[in-house]
Scaffold this motif. Structure first.
Motif, PDB file in Angstrom:
ATOM      1  N   THR A  64      -1.733  67.110  46.834  1.00 28.43           N
ATOM      2  CA  THR A  64      -2.474  66.008  47.445  1.00 28.43           C
ATOM      3  C   THR A  64      -3.467  66.534  48.468  1.00 28.43           C
ATOM      4  O   THR A  64      -4.610  66.069  48.540  1.00 28.43           O
TER       5      THR A  64
ATOM      6  N   GLN B 190      -1.819  58.293  45.135  1.00 30.03           N
ATOM      7  CA  GLN B 190      -0.409  58.329  44.757  1.00 30.03           C
ATOM      8  C   GLN B 190       0.233  56.943  44.944  1.00 30.03           C
ATOM      9  O   GLN B 190       1.033  56.510  44.144  1.00 30.03           O
TER      10      GLN B 190
ATOM     11  N   ASP C 131      -4.127  61.162  41.650  1.00 29.18           N
ATOM     12  CA  ASP C 131      -2.968  61.743  42.331  1.00 29.18           C
ATOM     13  C   ASP C 131      -1.686  61.108  41.795  1.00 29.18           C
ATOM     14  O   ASP C 131      -1.308  60.017  42.207  1.00 29.18           O
ATOM     15  N   GLU C 132      -1.018  61.792  40.894  1.00 33.50           N
ATOM     16  CA  GLU C 132       0.219  61.311  40.274  1.00 33.50           C
ATOM     17  C   GLU C 132       0.134  59.835  39.916  1.00 33.50           C
ATOM     18  O   GLU C 132       0.979  59.033  40.339  1.00 33.50           O
TER      19      GLU C 132
END
Ligand SMILES: Nc1ncnc2c1ncn2[C@@H]1O[C@H](COP(=O)(O)OP(=O)(O)OP(=O)(O)O)[C@@H](O)[C@H]1O
Ligand SMILES: [Mg+2]
Lengths: 362, 324
Positions: free
Chosen positions: A43, A82, A158-159
């Motif tokens: 991140t 995320q 991000d994920e």
């Protein structure tokens, strides 16, 4: 679309070294996955590319332009966080329209683009809802829509799939990959799920503890892991790793561990022995054949410990002395716990790592 | 069996001192205020009245309210105007200016240490004993020895521009009233706001920055809308507390002397609650003072009911939570 270059980038938070001397080049239109365990600096790396964090050291380039000191709003980046980070006080429509409103795009064009993106992502039914009224998968698509609507030069994810259930995840995996290829946007995709990275990315950057471990395409990463970390991290079930030494007997080289002795292919032994003698042997579960009865001369004998049927294959746990091997075998193989068998590793597919440095020797 | 009774009694036992306090300090004065508001109790008939307390020898009358609502008391109108000025201007400092300040301190000031120093600066008046805070103002604005005039002179303001008394001369006296109360009251809003700003997930702000917002746009389009409930809460709460507060005005200007009005009236800072206080403790017109207070209580209760309708119980109790 741009080429993104990270040139010796580091980011420290006080004493915490989140990212250390990262060098990475992402070519125009490429889909690169940042893969690594939790807390390895993924991140942080994305936020540096986005311009939220300023690197402690090093430079970031978009094509040939140094953007290290450019604020986020001047970078034309789309990012899915995320946590999705949808604005809770705005409707889905306003969430997606937000980047365009900031750019002062005329109202009609905003309307057209928002609806276009919503249609592409199949969220056109949801435009009047607030984020709190959406499911995880819907939120994820809204976040993606907000990132895509401004037609960014670089897309940072991000994920994005980590909060979805397994089925939806596989569905969205394909969707995102198709979308990326269709739009041709340079994309950095953060994940700690190796299957996700392997199945989606053109290239994968494996990170651990803030450092880049290996940067290669999925096949290379799988077949030629550069070090122990990558070897252990990529592949499921993971690679079998055994500590041992290289020993020469009458011109032949053997790998000798506390529980077995294995003859190395000619040529390989000399090569390794010239560098080090204490090594770690690595063999993937699918690269070991189970031999019943008498087999070749270069085999390891062990006993079946547990058999785990996986549907398509069997995962066989075999005890060799104190060492436990995990081996993938055809599902129709009949094995009983306690049964004596022979293991024949594929000579061409064994890996040897220097025990001190962890680096791959072959 | 005995245990379960004990279980039920024990909490009551623990709560008893608190309940007693509430009964003594809140319920009984309220009942008294309502009762007295409909009587003509004053220092003149005090002894006779106390003897007949709560018997039907006391004459119940609407006289007090007639005096208030039919403008038979010539000062009610002016008091009302001052009260509105007081509540509205101090409120805008406490709710709106405090918001701007909190955003400046909690969002724009990226240096944690500086941010903390700034926060403490605004907390100082709140943690200073009230009387000292008041005395410091009195000293600060003193025409002869005060720091204010000294500073203004240094900045080149000619003596002829300075009022002979900041305390007495309108509109300076009223500005002073607003500042004294605004400064000490701003800390409440700031505590609520800073906590709320800190509870906004950083990702939301980062997302807005990536979406192309400037820092200023982040404040205007993300932070302020997310603070909707805290802002409403501070406004609601401060309106209530301002309506009934007069302590700093009392400490700086005094309630009354001589005719019972002190300098608060001539300085134009006589707010409703201070007027009621003056009627009771300087003029000893207890019945009339109670009636004046009763009107404040009624307005306060109406506001509280309104707030519960708007906020619901949970939001009133957890003002610093940002809903995400
Ligand atoms: N703002 C910050 N202040 C201090 N330390 C931080 C900050 N952000 C990240 N870190 C630290 O830097 C390291 C890397 O964090 P980062 O968030 O990049 O990890 P990650 O790879 O994204 O992990 P995950 O998969 O759990 O999201 C961690 O040790 C983290 O604690
Ligand atoms: Mg992360």
């Amino acid at each position: 679309m741009v080429r993104v270059t990270l040139d010796n980038v580091s980011k420290f938070f006080g004493k915490v070294k989140a990212v250390v001397d990262l060098n990475l080049e992402i070519r125009d239109g490429e889909f690169v996955a940042l893969l690594g365990p939790s807390g390895c600096g993924k991140t942080t790396t994305l936020l540096m590319v986005a311009g939220i964090y300023k690197p402690t050291r090093g430079r970031i380039l978009f094509d040939d332009e140094d953007v290290t000191d450019l604020p986020p709003k001047d970078r034309n980046i789309g990012m899915v966080f995320q946590s999705y980070a949808l604005y809770p006080h705005m409707t889905v429509y306003d969430n997606i329209a937000f980047p365009l409103k900031l750019k002062k795009v005329p109202r009609q064009e905003i309307d057209r683009k928002v609806k276009e993106v919503a249609k592409l992502l199949q969220i056109d039914e949801l435009l009047d809802r607030k984020p709190a009224q959406l499911s995880g998968g819907q939120r994820q698509r809204v976040a993606l829509g907000r990132a895509l609507v401004k037609e960014p030069d670089v897309l940072l994810l991000d994920e994005p799939l980590s909060n979805l259930d397994a089925k939806l995840r596989i569905l969205m995996r394909a969707e995102i990959k198709r979308l990326q290829k269709e739009l041709g946007i340079t994309t950095i995709y953060v994940t700690h799920d190796q299957v996700e990275a392997m199945s989606m990315a053109d290239k994968i950057a494996v990170m651990n503890k803030g450092r880049l471990q290996q940067y290669a395409d999925p096949q290379t990463l799988y077949n030629k892991p550069a070090n122990l970390f990558v070897a252990g991290f990529i592949g499921s079930p993971p690679m079998n790793l055994v500590e041992g030494n290289i020993v020469e007997e009458n011109g032949t080289y053997y790998f000798v561990s506390s529980s077995f002795k294995y003859r190395l292919p000619s040529g390989v032994g000399e090569l390794i022995a010239s560098e080090t003698s204490s090594v770690i042997l690595g063999v993937r579960p699918e690269d070991i054949k189970i031999v019943l009865g008498d087999g070749d001369d270069n085999v390891i004998s062990g006993t079946v410990y547990v058999v785990e049927p996986l549907g398509r294959d069997l995962l066989v746990n075999v005890k060799v002395g104190e060492t436990l091997f995990k081996i993938l075998a055809p599902a129709d193989l009949k094995l009983e716990p306690g049964q004596s068998i022979l293991l024949a590793p594929n000579e061409k597919r064994i890996h040897l790592f220097d025990r001190k440095t962890g680096r791959a020797v072959i | 069996m005995a245990r379960s009774i004990g279980r039920r009694l024990l909490p009551l036992l623990f709560l008893a001192p608190m309940l007693l306090m509430i009964a003594l300090a809140w319920v009984s004065p309220l009942v008294l205020t309502v009762y007295l508001g409909f009587t003509d109790l004053s220092i003149k008939n005090f002894l006779a009245f106390v003897k007949d307390f709560f018997t039907d020898k006391v004459s119940i009358t609407l006289d007090n309210f007639r005096r208030i609502f039919y403008a038979e008391d010539p000062y009610v109108g002016e008091t009302l105007r001052v009260t509105v000025l007081y509540v509205v201007s101090v409120l805008s400092i406490n709710a709106i200016y405090a918001l701007a300040l909190s955003i400046a301190i909690a969002y724009f000031t990226k240096n944690e240490l500086l941010s903390m120093i700034l926060r403490v600066t605004w907390l100082l008046p709140r943690i200073t004993p009230g009387i000292i805070y008041a005395l410091m103002w009195i000293w600060f604005i003193d025409p002869k020895y005060g720091l204010l005039n000294e500073m203004l002179r240094l900045m080149g303001v000619p003596d002829s521009w300075l009022p002979d008394s900041w305390l007495l001369r309108k509109p300076y006296s009223q500005m002073l009233m607003i500042m004294i109360n605004g400064y000490v009251g701003a800390s409440f809003g700031m505590i609520v706001y800073t906590a709320a700003i800190k509870s906004i997930p950083p990702d939301l702000v980062n997302a807005a920055l990536v979406d192309g917002a400037s820092e200023f746009q982040v404040a205007r389009r993300i932070i302020i809308p997310l603070l909707k409930w805290p802002i409403l809460f501070v406004t609601a709460w401060q309106t209530l507390s301002l309506l009934s507060s007069y302590e700093y005005i009392l400490m700086v200007w005094g309630a009354g002397s001589g005719q019972g009005y002190g300098i608060a009236r001539s300085a134009g800072v006589m707010v409703w609650s201070l007027y009621s206080y003056t009627k009771a403790f300087a003029e000893h017109l207890y019945g009339y003072a109670s009636a004046l207070s009763l009107i404040l209580v009624a307005i306060g209760l109406a506001l509280i009911i309104l707030y519960f309708k708007i906020f619901g119980f949970r939001r009133l109790m957890e003002p610093s939570r940002v809903e995400v």
